[in-house]
Design an enzyme around this catalytic site. Structure first.
Site, PDB file in Angstrom:
ATOM      1  N   LYS A  38      14.070 -14.085  59.164  1.00  0.00           N
ATOM      2  CA  LYS A  38      14.812 -14.666  60.418  1.00  0.00           C
ATOM      3  C   LYS A  38      14.536 -13.826  61.661  1.00  0.00           C
ATOM      4  CE  LYS A  38      17.105  -9.622  60.437  1.00  0.00           C
ATOM      5  NZ  LYS A  38      18.134  -9.054  59.139  1.00  0.00           N
ATOM      6  N   ARG A 133      27.641  -1.310  59.255  1.00  0.00           N
ATOM      7  CA  ARG A 133      26.743  -2.704  58.733  1.00  0.00           C
ATOM      8  C   ARG A 133      28.182  -3.208  57.526  1.00  0.00           C
ATOM      9  NH1 ARG A 133      22.544  -5.743  60.337  1.00  0.00           N
ATOM     10  NH2 ARG A 133      22.664  -6.411  58.173  1.00  0.00           N
TER      11      ARG A 133
HETATM   12  C1  LIG Z   1      17.324  -8.225  58.439  1.00  0.00           C
HETATM   13  C2  LIG Z   1      17.788  -7.345  57.032  1.00  0.00           C
HETATM   14  C3  LIG Z   1      16.714  -7.359  56.254  1.00  0.00           C
HETATM   15  C4  LIG Z   1      15.643  -6.592  57.109  1.00  0.00           C
HETATM   16  O1  LIG Z   1      15.644  -5.497  56.985  1.00  0.00           O
HETATM   17  P1  LIG Z   1      13.956  -5.382  58.356  1.00  0.00           P
HETATM   18  O2  LIG Z   1      14.166  -4.075  57.966  1.00  0.00           O
HETATM   19  O3  LIG Z   1      13.024  -6.274  58.576  1.00  0.00           O
HETATM   20  O4  LIG Z   1      13.501  -4.821  56.969  1.00  0.00           O
HETATM   21  C5  LIG Z   1      17.329  -6.479  54.798  1.00  0.00           C
HETATM   22  N1  LIG Z   1      18.386  -7.119  54.506  1.00  0.00           N
HETATM   23  C6  LIG Z   1      19.540  -7.294  55.688  1.00  0.00           C
HETATM   24  C7  LIG Z   1      21.145  -7.901  55.266  1.00  0.00           C
HETATM   25  C8  LIG Z   1      19.257  -7.502  56.750  1.00  0.00           C
HETATM   26  O5  LIG Z   1      20.160  -8.143  57.672  1.00  0.00           O
END
Ligand SMILES: *Cc1c(COP(=O)(O)O)cnc(C)c1O
Length: 357
Positions: A38, A133
């Protein structure tokens, strides 16, 4: 050929290396890696680099990204990382293989959508262990059981948790043990084995390094570490990964020596904030043709030693270049390293060229 600025120049090789190193380290601990794309809006070369490096799955937060990634036919599952909007479920069940969920109602809505589309779907139940979250609160996981048992077309693939996404809660061995035990409990309530116990993201790599990941955790979802080689929550550059995997290139459109404090009575800046200035006398300043429409200016680090970003507005960024050698001039291209927020903005601005080398 004319070059277009601003552009984000990304090294496929460095990102491939990062992905391969994360995959290898995790594999040695019995952990599969979901490559998270993403941060670069699911750009093709980056997705391919992660898949080629051995990521078992690709995860992205946006359906439009996943729909594009689906067309690449990678042969590995696609995970929707953001708990879905009820309104996007028709797209979700059609394109994603798995979805993170946190509410029992969502499970029922997905089941209904699956009957309409005549398909099946897998979900991973997100459990909130304190980061605040998404996730069902750790004490309430059993509330999921009835809904999951009643569904005909939705299968629970496992459980997962987040750390350091909102509250900055750090992953700790005890928390991951709790996650694994909640997974085992859910498994026995459901009466079928769960495949995945996903113990967080980049911030959990520290525990992998220390050999401190509890038994039962068998997946991590890693974006930042692969894309930038850093772990912001842990406040560190990961020593065995490449940093500076990408850089912003922007063009200089004015160079003048000017005072370092504005002249005359002061109001607010274009964003309604009261600007603060350090009086350093007259300084050589470059204006670059890049601004808040393109990037998060606070998230940039200049490559040139001596350069200091003073700030910017929608379309201009101002850099103190007094101490930069050789002297910066009109038409020069300056380089900056983005942090995660800056990468995100650069990847989504229609004004920035995304260039993979
Ligand atoms: C963005 C995201 C990740 C990845 O996190 P990083 O810190 O970029 O490794 C993992 N799980 C969820 C649910 C996310 O939204």
């Amino acid at each position: 050929m004319t070059t277009v600025y601003p552009k984000l120049v990304v090294s496929k090789e460095m990102i491939y290396q990062n992905a391969a190193r994360v995959v290898d380290r995790c594999a040695a601990a019995g952990i599969s890696v979901t490559g998270v794309t993403k941060g670069v809006s699911g750009r093709e070369m980056i997705v391919r680099a992660m898949a080629e490096a051995g990521c078992a799955e690709i995860g992205d937060s946006r359906m439009s990204d996943l729909e594009f990634i689906r067309t690449l036919d990678l042969g590995i599952p696609l995970l929707l990382l953001r708990i879905p909007m009820p309104s996007e479920l028709p797209r979700v069940v059609k394109t994603a293989d798995r979805t993170l969920v946190s509410m029992p109602e969502t499970v029922s809505l997905i089941d209904k959508e699956c009957s309409i589309a005549d398909c099946t779907h897998e979900v991973i139940v997100m459990i909130d262990l304190g980061d605040l979250r998404e996730g069902i609160w750790m004490e309430n996981v059993e509330e999921m059981v009835d809904h999951l048992k009643r569904t005909e077309r939705v299968r629970c693939a496992g459980v997962g948790s987040n750390f350091g996404c909102f509250g900055g809660a750090l992953p700790a061995p005890e928390k991951l043990e709790l996650l694994a035990s909640l997974g085992t409990k859910l498994e026995s309530s459901l009466g079928y084995p769960l495949e995945v116990c996903s113990g967080g993201s980049t911030s959990s790599l520290k525990l992998v390094e220390q050999g401190a990941v509890p038994k039962g955790i068998n997946n991590l979802r890693v974006g930042e570490g692969i894309l930038l080689g850093v772990d912001v929550t842990g406040d560190r550059a990961v020593p065995w990964l490449n940093q500076h995997t990408m850089r912003l290139e922007a063009e200089v459109i004015e160079v003048y020596r000017k005072p370092s404090v504005p002249v005359g009575p002061l109001g607010l800046n274009a964003f309604g904030k009261e600007p603060v200035f350090d009086d350093r006398g007259e300084r050589l300043r470059a204006i670059l043709a890049v601004g808040r429409q393109d990037v998060l200016i606070d998230g940039l680090e200049p490559e040139a030693s001596g350069a200091r970003i003073l700030g910017g507005s929608s379309d201009h960024m101002i850099v103190d270049v007094e101490d930069v050698h050789p002297r910066v001039k009109l038409g020069d291209v300056m380089h900056f390293f983005p942090d995660y927020g800056a990468m995100l903005a650069l990847s989504t601005s229609p004004f920035v060229l995304f260039d993979v080398v």
